[in-house]
Motif scaffolding. Structure first.
Motif, PDB file in Angstrom:
ATOM      1  N   HIS A   1      24.283  39.319  73.796  1.00 46.78           N
ATOM      2  CA  HIS A   1      25.203  40.460  73.782  1.00 46.78           C
ATOM      3  C   HIS A   1      25.140  41.317  75.034  1.00 46.78           C
ATOM      4  O   HIS A   1      25.739  42.397  75.062  1.00 46.78           O
ATOM      5  N   THR A   2      24.387  40.905  76.023  1.00 45.89           N
ATOM      6  CA  THR A   2      24.289  41.761  77.212  1.00 45.89           C
ATOM      7  C   THR A   2      23.742  40.987  78.409  1.00 45.89           C
ATOM      8  O   THR A   2      22.964  40.048  78.229  1.00 45.89           O
ATOM      9  N   VAL A   3      24.172  41.377  79.594  1.00 44.20           N
ATOM     10  CA  VAL A   3      23.544  40.833  80.808  1.00 44.20           C
ATOM     11  C   VAL A   3      22.716  41.897  81.520  1.00 44.20           C
ATOM     12  O   VAL A   3      22.091  41.611  82.543  1.00 44.20           O
ATOM     13  N   LEU A   4      22.715  43.110  80.999  1.00 41.76           N
ATOM     14  CA  LEU A   4      21.962  44.177  81.680  1.00 41.76           C
ATOM     15  C   LEU A   4      20.467  43.833  81.698  1.00 41.76           C
ATOM     16  O   LEU A   4      19.876  43.601  80.644  1.00 41.76           O
ATOM     17  N   PRO A   5      19.852  43.796  82.882  1.00 43.17           N
ATOM     18  CA  PRO A   5      18.448  43.386  82.955  1.00 43.17           C
ATOM     19  C   PRO A   5      17.524  44.266  82.111  1.00 43.17           C
ATOM     20  O   PRO A   5      16.575  43.759  81.504  1.00 43.17           O
ATOM     21  N   GLU A   6      17.828  45.563  82.039  1.00 45.74           N
ATOM     22  CA  GLU A   6      16.939  46.458  81.281  1.00 45.74           C
ATOM     23  C   GLU A   6      17.046  46.244  79.773  1.00 45.74           C
ATOM     24  O   GLU A   6      16.263  46.784  78.990  1.00 45.74           O
TER      25      GLU A   6
ATOM     26  N   ASN B   1      25.917  31.517  72.556  1.00 45.70           N
ATOM     27  CA  ASN B   1      27.261  32.020  72.868  1.00 45.70           C
ATOM     28  C   ASN B   1      27.230  33.439  73.399  1.00 45.70           C
ATOM     29  O   ASN B   1      26.381  34.241  73.043  1.00 45.70           O
ATOM     30  N   GLY B   2      28.199  33.715  74.267  1.00 50.73           N
ATOM     31  CA  GLY B   2      28.490  35.077  74.679  1.00 50.73           C
ATOM     32  C   GLY B   2      29.591  35.618  73.782  1.00 50.73           C
ATOM     33  O   GLY B   2      30.098  34.913  72.912  1.00 50.73           O
ATOM     34  N   VAL B   3      29.983  36.892  73.999  1.00 55.13           N
ATOM     35  CA  VAL B   3      30.837  37.574  73.028  1.00 55.13           C
ATOM     36  C   VAL B   3      32.228  37.931  73.550  1.00 55.13           C
ATOM     37  O   VAL B   3      32.998  38.587  72.852  1.00 55.13           O
ATOM     38  N   ALA B   4      32.538  37.513  74.772  1.00 55.88           N
ATOM     39  CA  ALA B   4      33.906  37.601  75.295  1.00 55.88           C
ATOM     40  C   ALA B   4      33.960  36.600  76.444  1.00 55.88           C
ATOM     41  O   ALA B   4      32.910  36.193  76.968  1.00 55.88           O
ATOM     42  N   GLU B   5      35.155  36.203  76.843  1.00 47.10           N
ATOM     43  CA  GLU B   5      35.230  35.121  77.831  1.00 47.10           C
ATOM     44  C   GLU B   5      34.524  35.451  79.140  1.00 47.10           C
ATOM     45  O   GLU B   5      33.733  34.659  79.644  1.00 47.10           O
ATOM     46  N   LEU B   6      34.810  36.620  79.691  1.00 49.01           N
ATOM     47  CA  LEU B   6      34.175  36.985  80.958  1.00 49.01           C
ATOM     48  C   LEU B   6      32.658  36.974  80.799  1.00 49.01           C
ATOM     49  O   LEU B   6      31.926  36.442  81.644  1.00 49.01           O
ATOM     50  N   HIS B   7      32.198  37.566  79.705  1.00 51.68           N
ATOM     51  CA  HIS B   7      30.755  37.646  79.458  1.00 51.68           C
ATOM     52  C   HIS B   7      30.145  36.248  79.342  1.00 51.68           C
ATOM     53  O   HIS B   7      29.082  35.972  79.919  1.00 51.68           O
ATOM     54  N   SER B   8      30.806  35.368  78.613  1.00 54.82           N
ATOM     55  CA  SER B   8      30.268  34.009  78.457  1.00 54.82           C
ATOM     56  C   SER B   8      30.261  33.278  79.799  1.00 54.82           C
ATOM     57  O   SER B   8      29.328  32.510  80.083  1.00 54.82           O
ATOM     58  N   ASP B   9      31.283  33.518  80.619  1.00 52.47           N
ATOM     59  CA  ASP B   9      31.273  32.938  81.969  1.00 52.47           C
ATOM     60  C   ASP B   9      30.111  33.501  82.776  1.00 52.47           C
ATOM     61  O   ASP B   9      29.430  32.769  83.489  1.00 52.47           O
ATOM     62  N   LEU B  10      29.907  34.803  82.662  1.00 50.06           N
ATOM     63  CA  LEU B  10      28.823  35.429  83.440  1.00 50.06           C
ATOM     64  C   LEU B  10      27.467  34.888  83.047  1.00 50.06           C
ATOM     65  O   LEU B  10      26.631  34.620  83.915  1.00 50.06           O
ATOM     66  N   ILE B  11      27.217  34.724  81.747  1.00 53.83           N
ATOM     67  CA  ILE B  11      25.884  34.220  81.391  1.00 53.83           C
ATOM     68  C   ILE B  11      25.703  32.776  81.880  1.00 53.83           C
ATOM     69  O   ILE B  11      24.634  32.396  82.321  1.00 53.83           O
TER      70      ILE B  11
ATOM     71  N   GLU C   1      29.988  45.455  80.453  1.00 57.84           N
ATOM     72  CA  GLU C   1      30.220  45.551  79.004  1.00 57.84           C
ATOM     73  C   GLU C   1      30.511  44.154  78.485  1.00 57.84           C
ATOM     74  O   GLU C   1      31.546  43.565  78.801  1.00 57.84           O
ATOM     75  N   ALA C   2      29.586  43.638  77.656  1.00 57.92           N
ATOM     76  CA  ALA C   2      29.739  42.246  77.236  1.00 57.92           C
ATOM     77  C   ALA C   2      31.095  42.021  76.570  1.00 57.92           C
ATOM     78  O   ALA C   2      31.814  41.072  76.898  1.00 57.92           O
ATOM     79  N   SER C   3      31.445  42.871  75.642  1.00 55.66           N
ATOM     80  CA  SER C   3      32.755  42.738  75.003  1.00 55.66           C
ATOM     81  C   SER C   3      33.384  44.102  74.787  1.00 55.66           C
ATOM     82  O   SER C   3      34.442  44.419  75.295  1.00 55.66           O
ATOM     83  N   GLY C   4      32.691  44.933  74.003  1.00 51.02           N
ATOM     84  CA  GLY C   4      33.326  46.130  73.489  1.00 51.02           C
ATOM     85  C   GLY C   4      34.100  45.714  72.253  1.00 51.02           C
ATOM     86  O   GLY C   4      34.642  44.594  72.192  1.00 51.02           O
ATOM     87  N   THR C   5      34.102  46.557  71.239  1.00 53.76           N
ATOM     88  CA  THR C   5      34.897  46.259  70.044  1.00 53.76           C
ATOM     89  C   THR C   5      35.781  47.443  69.669  1.00 53.76           C
ATOM     90  O   THR C   5      36.787  47.275  68.987  1.00 53.76           O
TER      91      THR C   5
END
Ligand code: NTF
Length: 841
Positions: A374-379, A450-460, A674-678
């Protein structure tokens, strides 16, 4: 199974079997019965609290008969089940949801009215179940609703925190945290004192070879804490399926305090063990997108995972199937890395307790689990120190080392001699102290990630997990774009809009198949329809305006443009960009002539959200918003043209009032963060437009609703890294309009500027990591476009209708079907519709 019970007994059971009530009279009878017996009150002293309690108990009784039927059906059918492991379930209120899902809200409304109560007042008595921080926890709640509504045999497993997310008070512009003790009266849970699991911590591992020469490991010593199950029924919408959410509560294994110590007068330490045990499930960690590595948190994780897996394995063992069938019967989804220990625990159960060999066990484990990032933020990426692990869970650490060894061996075979690769992907980070990288462990132990939105899944796939894509191949990594349940976020939150849609699309079917909303497109230019549509939005704004007046004392004009940003306060979500934009607007208004001011669209800027108690910068942002409001809201030059509101204690039930009342909402995170936002989905579904960055699900919302219906601005994810580099190593000049905003802040216009030095400094002097200055101009320009567009109400309304019509994709039902097909491989299992569901339309 029935045949095992003698016939006369069977008859007695059947004769008196609980039957769910359906009529208004039955409902009233149940309410009065609960008031008079369960609550020991009468018509003379039944206040709204008691009426809420009785109405809830009446609905709970209904749910529980369906819940029983569902569980029996699922047990007999013996098909594959899903277990959704989440440390957070942000459920909000249950009564309204239960009434709507069983289709009896109107019945209850009339019944309550005959007994002298307004249903809204009764609904408002309920305390939110706030066992989550933000999007991640609310997503889990929407998923439970969808899984039940789609008849999937699915359980949620979580922790029964005594204290949910804190309540936020604003005192002199500052956030103050107040504990949220929510269990005072909770009719929605069933304590299951018969379902307990003893969970072990600490101790040591003894290894030896048994008579057959097999290596055996025994985890012994340490301490035991008892997990007690609390079950919460989860009703599906317009279906008898009622699933279970099982929450674990901790208590001392002995159940008692130490009598010997007590008798010898050592009262304090006699209760110490009990208190230590109870501490485990005492409080939800209040951090969103941040990992703090505290021992108690790891204890929570293992406590919950161990109890849940024991429960799942026990249920499986009753079926007497071969272990190899485990993944055919059970899918376990890991909601972020918080439950990753489940991977290790299942491997431990299989090899240490059930005697399977490593490879056989590991195949079962990896085929059972799926991991959602659900996140790519390192922290926010969880890491645990090896010494901490060694102390708390010594056997698990050994198993992790073994998992890592076999994994690294396989990497070495695939990429011989690539030392750097081995160091990069190792589950153990060779730091001081060494750390266990939980996301890597989750990837290695799952069959899908899985990632939670297309951009996010591409980023991971291309950044944080790119080596793993090389190692496991691209098919292991997939995307499931988040969604929201239209039952709560349209039907419950916005009943008038739901009713209007139902009247044009042939009933409430759209709540089960959100693509039916498409039919609204043909009304996008229908004058009569548009009028009703606009009236509903206006009424929702009036309702919010009243709420604002009653909670903040500020009068806002419901005809003004309502601009809303509600979500956790975080630098990456950039509430600071919003408030700087507001200050810029203030400066602009102040510089205008009276004539110019007449042409400006009045605006109400509404903020809400909690800051993690230890997140100083987030608290500073809240402080600035409140101080700006204090100045702007009473400036006679400004009047109605600009109001700035901070809504205290944003939570699910408040979101149900706020979301339907937006004209525009802000989803303005730094691209790629922002991985997705809902909430972006919730606002659009309720007929509001969006100003947003090309981030998370905003991108797919744009694809669905069309780029004419959204206000996008700002730099793209692919440019972020270069911009950050220039800030730090090149020349960094701030946007001139932003400089003016900073100058005003520094003139003490909003109170002592010293209080905001760290905030402005992070942008001026410390590299502007979140690109506030880079995006400022584009943001201001786009807000001006919003002003212009809003002036043409006719076009604006058409845009909102078209947007709603195209939001079908964002139903959490669509996501759950995707998980079921791509990851879980489970089928729905409908329960026969024998008992009367309400037929409300
Ligand atoms: C959150 N992640 C993301 O920040 C949101 O963008 C997303 O919508 C939700 O998850 C749900 O997927 C987290 O809270 C966490 F824990 F991963 F940081």
């Amino acid at each position: 199974v029935e045949a095992l019970i003698p016939e006369h007994q069977r008859d007695a059971w059947k004769k008196f079997q609980a039957k769910p009530w359906v009529s208004k009279d039955d409902f009233e009878k149940e309410v009065v019965r609960h008031v008079e017996t369960t609550l020991a009150r009468s018509m003379f002293n039944c206040d709204e609290t008691a009426a809420y309690a009785a109405a809830s108990l009446a609905f709970r009784d209904r749910l529980i008969t369906e819940w029983n039927r569902t569980q029996q059906r699922q047990t007999f059918a013996d098909t594959k089940r899903v277990y959704y492991l989440s440390l957070e379930f942000l459920m909000g209120r249950a009564l309204d949801n239960a009434m709507l899902n069983v289709g009896l809200k109107n019945v209850a409304k009339e019944g309550l009215s005959e007994l002298g109560f307004r249903i809204e007042d009764i609904i408002n008595q309920e305390h939110d179940a706030a066992l989550g921080n933000g999007g991640l926890g609310r997503l889990a709640a929407c998923f439970l609703d969808s899984m039940a509504s789609l008849n999937f045999p699915a359980w949620g497993y979580g922790l029964r925190y005594k204290y949910g997310i804190f309540k936020q008070e604003i005192v002199d512009g500052y956030q103050v945290e107040v504990p949220d003790y929510w269990l005072d009266f909770n009719p929605w849970e069933f304590p299951r004192h018969d379902i307990v699991v003893d969970v072990q911590f600490y101790g040591g591992v003894r290894k030896y070879q048994d008579d057959d020469g097999k290596n055996v490991a025994v985890w012994e010593g340490g301490e035991i804490v008892r997990a007690v199950a609390y079950d919460v029924p989860i009703p599906g919408f317009n279906t008898p399926t009622t699933n279970n959410m099982r929450l674990w509560s901790s208590k001392a294994a002995s159940g008692e305090f130490d009598f010997q110590k007590f008798n010898s007068g050592d009262y304090e330490s006699s209760v110490a063990d009990q208190q230590r045990a109870e501490t485990i499930s005492a409080v939800l960690y209040p951090n969103d997108n941040l990992d703090r590595g505290k021992e108690l948190r790891l204890k929570q994780q293992y406590f919950w995972v161990a109890a849940s897996l024991y429960d799942i394995v026990r249920r499986f063992k009753k079926s007497k199937r071969a272990w190899s069938e485990f993944p055919d019967q059970i899918a376990i989804q890991l909601n972020d890395t918080h439950p990753t220990l489940a991977i290790v625990e299942l491997q431990r159960i299989l090899i240490d307790m059930e005697g399977l060999d490593w490879d056989e066990a590991w195949a079962i484990v990896t085929n059972t689990f799926g991991y959602t990032n659900h996140t790519v933020l390192p922290e926010a990426l969880e890491k645990w120190s090896v010494p901490l692990f060694q102390n708390l869970l010594p056997r698990h650490l050994q198993i992790i080392y073994d998992i890592n060894m076999f994994f690294l061996q396989s990497v070495e075979r695939k990429f011989p001699g690539d030392r750097d690769m081995l160091a990069r992907v190792s589950i153990i980070e060779e730091s001081q102290p060494k750390m266990v990288r939980m996301a890597f462990l989750a990837i290695v132990g799952s069959h899908k990630v899985n990632g939670v939105a297309e951009l996010h899944s591409d980023l991971i796939r291309t950044t944080i997990f790119k080596d793993f894509v090389k190692i496991f191949g691209p098919d292991k990594f997939t995307n499931v774009t988040n969604g929201i349940t239209p039952r709560r976020w349209l039907h419950q939150a916005n009943p008038r809009l739901s009713e209007l849609i139902a009247s044009k699309t042939g009933g409430l079917g759209f709540l089960k198949d959100l693509n039916v909303l498409n039919e609204l497109e043909k009304f996008a230019d229908d004058k009569e329809f548009k009028k009703e549509w606009a009236e509903i939005k206006y009424a929702n704004k009036v309702k919010l305006a009243k709420y604002i007046k009653s909670t903040t004392g500020v009068t806002v004009n419901p005809s003004a443009l309502f601009d809303i940003q509600v979500k956790r306060i975080h630098e990456y979500k950039r509430q600071q960009l919003n408030i700087f934009g507001v200050i810029h607007r203030y400066l602009t208004i102040k510089a205008m002539t009276a004539e110019e001011r007449k042409k400006l669209a009045p605006r109400v800027s509404i903020f809400g959200g909690k800051a993690a108690p230890g997140y100083w910068m987030a608290k500073t942002i809240i402080h600035l918003i409140n101080n700006v409001g204090a100045v702007v809201n009473k400036d006679p030059d400004v009047g109605d043209l600009l109001k700035v509101i901070f809504l205290e204690d944003y939570n699910v039930s408040k979101a149900e009032i706020i979301t339907p009342a937006s004209d525009i909402s802000e989803h303005i995170s730094t691209a790629g963060t922002e991985a997705s936002g809902t909430s972006n989905m919730k606002f659009v579904l309720n007929g509001g437009l969006i100003i947003g960055t090309c981030d998370g699900a905003n991108i797919e919302i744009t694809r669905e609703i069309g780029e004419n219906n959204i206000f996008l601005f700002g730099n793209l994810a692919e440019d972020v890294e270069d911009l950050r580099h220039t800030h730090n190593y090149g020349s960094h000049t701030l946007d001139p309009d932003l400089v003016k905003v900073f100058d005003l802040i520094k003139s003490d216009a909003f109170g002592d500027a010293g209080a905001f030095g760290a905030l402005t400094g992070s942008i001026e002097d410390h590299g502007d990591y979140y690109l506030v200055s880079d995006d400022f101009h584009s943001y201001i320009k786009t807000q001006a476009l919003v002003d212009e567009a809003y002036k043409n109400q006719d076009e604006w309304i058409t845009k909102t209708i078209l947007s709603v019509a195209r939001m079908g994709f964002f139903s959490s039902d669509r996501c759950i079907n995707e998980y079921a097909e791509m990851i879980w491989n489970v089928e729905p299992l409908p329960v026969e519709k024998e008992s009367g569901l309400g037929k409300e339309e």
